[in-house]
Design a protein around this motif. Structure first.
Motif, PDB file in Angstrom:
ATOM      1  N   GLY A 171       0.778  -1.228   0.000  1.00 45.70           N
ATOM      2  CA  GLY A 171       0.000   0.000   0.000  1.00 45.70           C
ATOM      3  C   GLY A 171       0.807   1.274   0.000  1.00 45.70           C
ATOM      4  N   VAL A 172       2.138   1.163  -0.114  1.00 45.99           N
ATOM      5  CA  VAL A 172       3.009   2.344  -0.079  1.00 45.99           C
ATOM      6  C   VAL A 172       3.700   2.520  -1.422  1.00 45.99           C
ATOM      7  N   ARG A 173       3.658   3.736  -1.948  1.00 42.33           N
ATOM      8  CA  ARG A 173       4.427   4.107  -3.142  1.00 42.33           C
ATOM      9  C   ARG A 173       5.412   5.195  -2.760  1.00 42.33           C
ATOM     10  N   LEU A 174       6.661   5.032  -3.172  1.00 42.90           N
ATOM     11  CA  LEU A 174       7.679   6.044  -2.932  1.00 42.90           C
ATOM     12  C   LEU A 174       7.652   7.028  -4.089  1.00 42.90           C
ATOM     13  N   LEU A 175       7.373   8.300  -3.792  1.00 39.82           N
ATOM     14  CA  LEU A 175       7.226   9.314  -4.830  1.00 39.82           C
ATOM     15  C   LEU A 175       8.532  10.041  -5.123  1.00 39.82           C
ATOM     16  N   GLY A 176       9.213  10.487  -4.070  1.00 42.54           N
ATOM     17  CA  GLY A 176      10.423  11.258  -4.291  1.00 42.54           C
ATOM     18  C   GLY A 176      11.285  11.314  -3.049  1.00 42.54           C
ATOM     19  N   LEU A 177      12.574  11.587  -3.271  1.00 43.16           N
ATOM     20  CA  LEU A 177      13.548  11.706  -2.190  1.00 43.16           C
ATOM     21  C   LEU A 177      14.339  12.990  -2.356  1.00 43.16           C
ATOM     22  N   ASP A 178      14.721  13.569  -1.234  1.00 42.47           N
ATOM     23  CA  ASP A 178      15.663  14.688  -1.247  1.00 42.47           C
ATOM     24  C   ASP A 178      16.500  14.592   0.018  1.00 42.47           C
ATOM     25  N   ARG A 179      17.322  15.571   0.285  1.00 41.17           N
ATOM     26  CA  ARG A 179      18.226  15.476   1.433  1.00 41.17           C
ATOM     27  C   ARG A 179      17.540  15.826   2.756  1.00 41.17           C
ATOM     28  N   TYR A 180      16.270  16.209   2.692  1.00 41.67           N
ATOM     29  CA  TYR A 180      15.549  16.625   3.890  1.00 41.67           C
ATOM     30  C   TYR A 180      14.397  15.684   4.259  1.00 41.67           C
ATOM     31  N   GLY A 181      13.978  14.829   3.328  1.00 44.84           N
ATOM     32  CA  GLY A 181      12.859  13.947   3.620  1.00 44.84           C
ATOM     33  C   GLY A 181      12.466  13.116   2.419  1.00 44.84           C
ATOM     34  N   MET A 182      11.414  12.335   2.608  1.00 43.43           N
ATOM     35  CA  MET A 182      10.895  11.529   1.504  1.00 43.43           C
ATOM     36  C   MET A 182       9.400  11.782   1.363  1.00 43.43           C
ATOM     37  N   ASP A 183       8.945  11.725   0.137  1.00 47.05           N
ATOM     38  CA  ASP A 183       7.533  11.863  -0.178  1.00 47.05           C
ATOM     39  C   ASP A 183       7.011  10.498  -0.584  1.00 47.05           C
ATOM     40  N   MET A 184       5.878  10.121  -0.002  1.00 48.96           N
ATOM     41  CA  MET A 184       5.317   8.821  -0.321  1.00 48.96           C
ATOM     42  C   MET A 184       3.800   8.908  -0.345  1.00 48.96           C
ATOM     43  N   GLU A 185       3.212   7.883  -0.880  1.00 47.19           N
ATOM     44  CA  GLU A 185       1.762   7.744  -0.874  1.00 47.19           C
ATOM     45  C   GLU A 185       1.430   6.456  -0.143  1.00 47.19           C
ATOM     46  N   ARG A 186       0.611   6.574   0.902  1.00 46.89           N
ATOM     47  CA  ARG A 186       0.220   5.396   1.678  1.00 46.89           C
ATOM     48  C   ARG A 186      -1.291   5.271   1.651  1.00 46.89           C
ATOM     49  N   LEU A 187      -1.762   4.159   1.078  1.00 47.94           N
ATOM     50  CA  LEU A 187      -3.199   3.908   0.936  1.00 47.94           C
ATOM     51  C   LEU A 187      -3.897   5.082   0.264  1.00 47.94           C
ATOM     52  N   GLY A 188      -3.231   5.628  -0.770  1.00 52.33           N
ATOM     53  CA  GLY A 188      -3.816   6.704  -1.569  1.00 52.33           C
ATOM     54  C   GLY A 188      -3.653   8.091  -1.001  1.00 52.33           C
ATOM     55  N   LYS A 189      -2.987   8.251   0.146  1.00 56.70           N
ATOM     56  CA  LYS A 189      -2.845   9.553   0.773  1.00 56.70           C
ATOM     57  C   LYS A 189      -1.390   9.999   0.764  1.00 56.70           C
ATOM     58  N   ARG A 190      -1.152  11.248   0.329  1.00 57.62           N
ATOM     59  CA  ARG A 190       0.197  11.811   0.284  1.00 57.62           C
ATOM     60  C   ARG A 190       0.732  12.043   1.694  1.00 57.62           C
ATOM     61  N   GLU A 191       2.000  11.675   1.906  1.00 58.96           N
ATOM     62  CA  GLU A 191       2.660  11.914   3.186  1.00 58.96           C
ATOM     63  C   GLU A 191       4.069  12.422   2.940  1.00 58.96           C
ATOM     64  N   ARG A 192       4.497  13.322   3.809  1.00 58.61           N
ATOM     65  CA  ARG A 192       5.873  13.798   3.818  1.00 58.61           C
ATOM     66  C   ARG A 192       6.534  13.304   5.095  1.00 58.61           C
ATOM     67  N   GLN A 193       7.593  12.510   4.962  1.00 54.99           N
ATOM     68  CA  GLN A 193       8.341  12.013   6.104  1.00 54.99           C
ATOM     69  C   GLN A 193       9.657  12.793   6.184  1.00 54.99           C
ATOM     70  N   LYS A 194       9.804  13.580   7.244  1.00 55.81           N
ATOM     71  CA  LYS A 194      11.013  14.379   7.412  1.00 55.81           C
ATOM     72  C   LYS A 194      12.150  13.518   7.949  1.00 55.81           C
ATOM     73  N   PHE A 195      13.356  13.827   7.478  1.00 56.06           N
ATOM     74  CA  PHE A 195      14.541  13.196   8.041  1.00 56.06           C
ATOM     75  C   PHE A 195      14.937  13.939   9.318  1.00 56.06           C
ATOM     76  N   PRO A 196      15.608  13.263  10.257  1.00 57.50           N
ATOM     77  CA  PRO A 196      15.998  13.926  11.507  1.00 57.50           C
ATOM     78  C   PRO A 196      17.030  15.039  11.311  1.00 57.50           C
ATOM     79  N   SER A 197      17.737  14.995  10.192  1.00 56.35           N
ATOM     80  CA  SER A 197      18.720  16.030   9.864  1.00 56.35           C
ATOM     81  C   SER A 197      18.949  16.004   8.356  1.00 56.35           C
ATOM     82  N   THR A 198      19.689  16.982   7.855  1.00 57.67           N
ATOM     83  CA  THR A 198      20.038  16.996   6.433  1.00 57.67           C
ATOM     84  C   THR A 198      21.023  15.866   6.151  1.00 57.67           C
ATOM     85  N   LEU A 199      20.694  14.998   5.196  1.00 63.35           N
ATOM     86  CA  LEU A 199      21.528  13.845   4.897  1.00 63.35           C
ATOM     87  C   LEU A 199      22.399  14.136   3.682  1.00 63.35           C
TER      88      LEU A 199
END
Length: 216
Positions: A171-199
């Motif tokens: 149920g999870v699709r990975l949409l995009g990555l950057d150095r600050y977080g990841m964007d994903m879709e879970r069960l059809g809903k957009r989510e932004r998961q922040k990283f604890p620091s700049t990677l």
């Protein structure tokens, strides 16, 4: 209060739609607002797929200056919710294969329009950004603030996403990555998961994403 660029880009990445205001040619000097889907590129600039027949596109070709409003409408009290307005210039762009693939991950329904001759991609390059985090929490970001954020190249992102496909829960699709977080879709809903620091490295991003996905 000068907002943190990271806070502003997290808001941009968490939303699918915004309101683009262009300068009307039908009623000169009046703003013409319209709701549009968008995708942030690797430099966190909004990218649009627009019909050349649309009023806003005609306006852009006359005057590229525009404003783009994005707002978190999750709560009913709109004045207490984060929102920001990006002021800048819009221009057509030639999409690389990697950027086109990124766009379609975020907006898969756009594929049907890409085959039509009158549609083209446009990018808004911010000159100034007004960020409002809530009541009495506001400030301006300047162009260098946005330009100086750390960027993960499209090539690095493409390789990381390919390597992480086997880690995705159902149920999870990975949409995009950057150095600050990841964007994903879970069960059809957009989510932004922040990283604890700049990677700074691809290995750090991969390890952090795996931990976040395992915790879902």
């Amino acid at each position: 209060m000068k907002p943190d660029p990271e806070t502003a880009l997290h808001l941009l990445h968490s939303l699918r739609y915004g309101t683009l205001a262009t300068r009307s040619i039908q009623l000169p000097d009046y703003p013409f607002p319209t709701a549009l889907p968008f995708v942030p590129d690797e430099k966190h600039c909004p990218v649009f797929l627009l019909s050349r027949l649309a009023e806003h596109t005609k306006n852009i070709h006359t005057d590229p200056r525009a404003g783009f409003l994005v707002a978190d409408m999750a709560e009913k009290q709109v004045l207490e919710n984060p929102r920001m307005t990006l002021l800048g210039d819009i221009a057509t762009i030639n999409m690389s294969h990697e950027l086109q693939s990124r766009f379609l991950r975020y907006q898969p329904e756009a594929e049907q329009y890409m085959a039509l001759a009158d549609f083209a991609f446009y990018r808004l390059t911010p000159q100034k950004i007004r960020y409002i985090g809530g009541f009495a929490q506001m400030g301006w970001l300047e162009q260098p603030d946005w330009e100086n954020v750390d960027v993960l190249s499209l090539e690095e992102e493409t390789a990381l996403i390919q390597d992480l496909l086997g880690e995705l829960p159902p149920g999870v699709r990975l949409l995009g990555l950057d150095r600050y977080g990841m964007d994903m879709e879970r069960l059809g809903k957009r989510e932004r998961q922040k990283f604890p620091s700049t990677l700074r490295s691809a290995d750090q991003i991969a390890a952090t994403v795996k931990r976040l996905l395992a915790s879902l």
